[in-house]
Design a protein around this motif. Structure first.
Motif, PDB file in Angstrom:
ATOM      1  N   THR A   1      -2.714  58.615  93.914  1.00  0.00           N
ATOM      2  CA  THR A   1      -1.621  58.461  94.870  1.00  0.00           C
ATOM      3  C   THR A   1      -0.348  57.978  94.179  1.00  0.00           C
ATOM      4  OG1 THR A   1      -3.200  57.974  96.626  1.00  0.00           O
ATOM      5  CG2 THR A   1      -0.914  57.328  97.011  1.00  0.00           C
TER       6      THR A   1
ATOM      7  N   THR B   1       0.527  58.311  90.977  1.00  0.00           N
ATOM      8  CA  THR B   1       1.110  59.328  90.092  1.00  0.00           C
ATOM      9  C   THR B   1       1.849  60.385  90.908  1.00  0.00           C
ATOM     10  OG1 THR B   1      -0.965  60.570  90.050  1.00  0.00           O
ATOM     11  CG2 THR B   1      -0.564  59.045  88.234  1.00  0.00           C
ATOM     12  N   GLN B   2       1.335  60.758  92.078  1.00  0.00           N
ATOM     13  CA  GLN B   2       2.011  61.737  92.918  1.00  0.00           C
ATOM     14  C   GLN B   2       3.265  61.156  93.581  1.00  0.00           C
ATOM     15  OE1 GLN B   2       1.299  65.024  93.206  1.00  0.00           O
ATOM     16  NE2 GLN B   2      -0.195  64.599  91.597  1.00  0.00           N
TER      17      GLN B   2
ATOM     18  N   PHE C   1       5.514  59.200  92.328  1.00  0.00           N
ATOM     19  CA  PHE C   1       6.682  59.179  91.451  1.00  0.00           C
ATOM     20  C   PHE C   1       7.114  60.568  90.953  1.00  0.00           C
ATOM     21  CE2 PHE C   1       5.077  54.812  91.083  1.00  0.00           C
ATOM     22  CZ  PHE C   1       6.215  54.154  91.525  1.00  0.00           C
ATOM     23  N   LYS C   2       6.414  61.616  91.354  1.00  0.00           N
ATOM     24  CA  LYS C   2       6.828  62.978  91.007  1.00  0.00           C
ATOM     25  C   LYS C   2       7.915  63.429  91.981  1.00  0.00           C
ATOM     26  CE  LYS C   2       2.645  64.681  88.844  1.00  0.00           C
ATOM     27  NZ  LYS C   2       1.604  65.694  88.880  1.00  0.00           N
ATOM     28  N   PRO C   3       8.821  64.325  91.547  1.00  0.00           N
ATOM     29  CA  PRO C   3       9.869  64.797  92.457  1.00  0.00           C
ATOM     30  C   PRO C   3       9.279  65.642  93.587  1.00  0.00           C
ATOM     31  CG  PRO C   3       9.959  65.996  90.390  1.00  0.00           C
ATOM     32  CD  PRO C   3       8.939  64.906  90.215  1.00  0.00           C
ATOM     33  N   PRO C   4       9.914  65.635  94.755  1.00  0.00           N
ATOM     34  CA  PRO C   4       9.382  66.417  95.884  1.00  0.00           C
ATOM     35  C   PRO C   4       9.512  67.916  95.626  1.00  0.00           C
ATOM     36  CG  PRO C   4      11.494  65.465  96.460  1.00  0.00           C
ATOM     37  CD  PRO C   4      11.112  64.898  95.120  1.00  0.00           C
ATOM     38  N   VAL C   5       8.611  68.688  96.205  1.00  0.00           N
ATOM     39  CA  VAL C   5       8.623  70.134  96.024  1.00  0.00           C
ATOM     40  C   VAL C   5       9.052  70.852  97.298  1.00  0.00           C
ATOM     41  CG1 VAL C   5       6.910  70.194  94.192  1.00  0.00           C
ATOM     42  CG2 VAL C   5       6.170  70.283  96.567  1.00  0.00           C
TER      43      VAL C   5
END
Length: 149
Positions: free
Chosen positions: A23, A25-26, A28-32
């Motif tokens: 959760t 790691t996801q 802090f990833k940019p939104p898609v």
């Protein structure tokens, strides 16, 4: 019995940590996601929309010679091709090319079988309408003329 309880607690805590790691790691990833009405997706080069005519670079007309290979190869029986041989031309010219998009399975048989590479896939992906009639018959000859304007 206490050994099994302790083992379940440790296993449960380990799975909780694994879930939290995924959760975070996801998070802090940019939104898609795309803000659809104001933005649109860039379609990949290999995207296969409905078929469309390829324009001849010299004349601006279709390359289609009305050989009906695409009509014969279509498993959905959704293509109608008509053509005439005009005076002074060596090959037939297409006068009517209708595609019933409600029956089309987008298999690509018509594009592959075309001997003069007159058909290609369009890059249009947001074909939305409230009526079925808009997709019932797509006239590719008229569509090519409208794109030329």
């Amino acid at each position: 019995m206490s050994k099994n309880v302790f083992k379940e607690i440790v296993t449960g805590f380990a799975s909780l940590l694994t879930g939290m790691r995924i959760t975070l790691t996801q998070f802090f990833k940019p939104p898609v996601t795309v803000n659809y009405p104001r933005e649109s997706l860039k379609m990949p080069k290999r995207y296969r929309g409905h078929i469309t005519f390829v324009r001849d670079a010299d004349s601006g007309k279709s390359l289609c010679i009305a050989c009906k290979s695409c009509e014969k190869a279509c498993p959905s029986d959704c293509i109608i091709v008509e053509g005439v041989k005009r005076e002074g031309e060596k090959k037939k010219s297409v006068t009517e090319f209708k595609l019933d998009f409600t029956k089309c399975s987008l298999c690509g048989s018509c594009v592959e079988v075309c001997p003069v590479d007159a058909l290609d896939y369009s890059k249009h992906y947001n074909l939305a309408s409230t009526s079925k009639e808009r997709f019932n018959v797509i006239d590719l000859v008229r569509d090519l003329e409208e794109r030329g304007k």
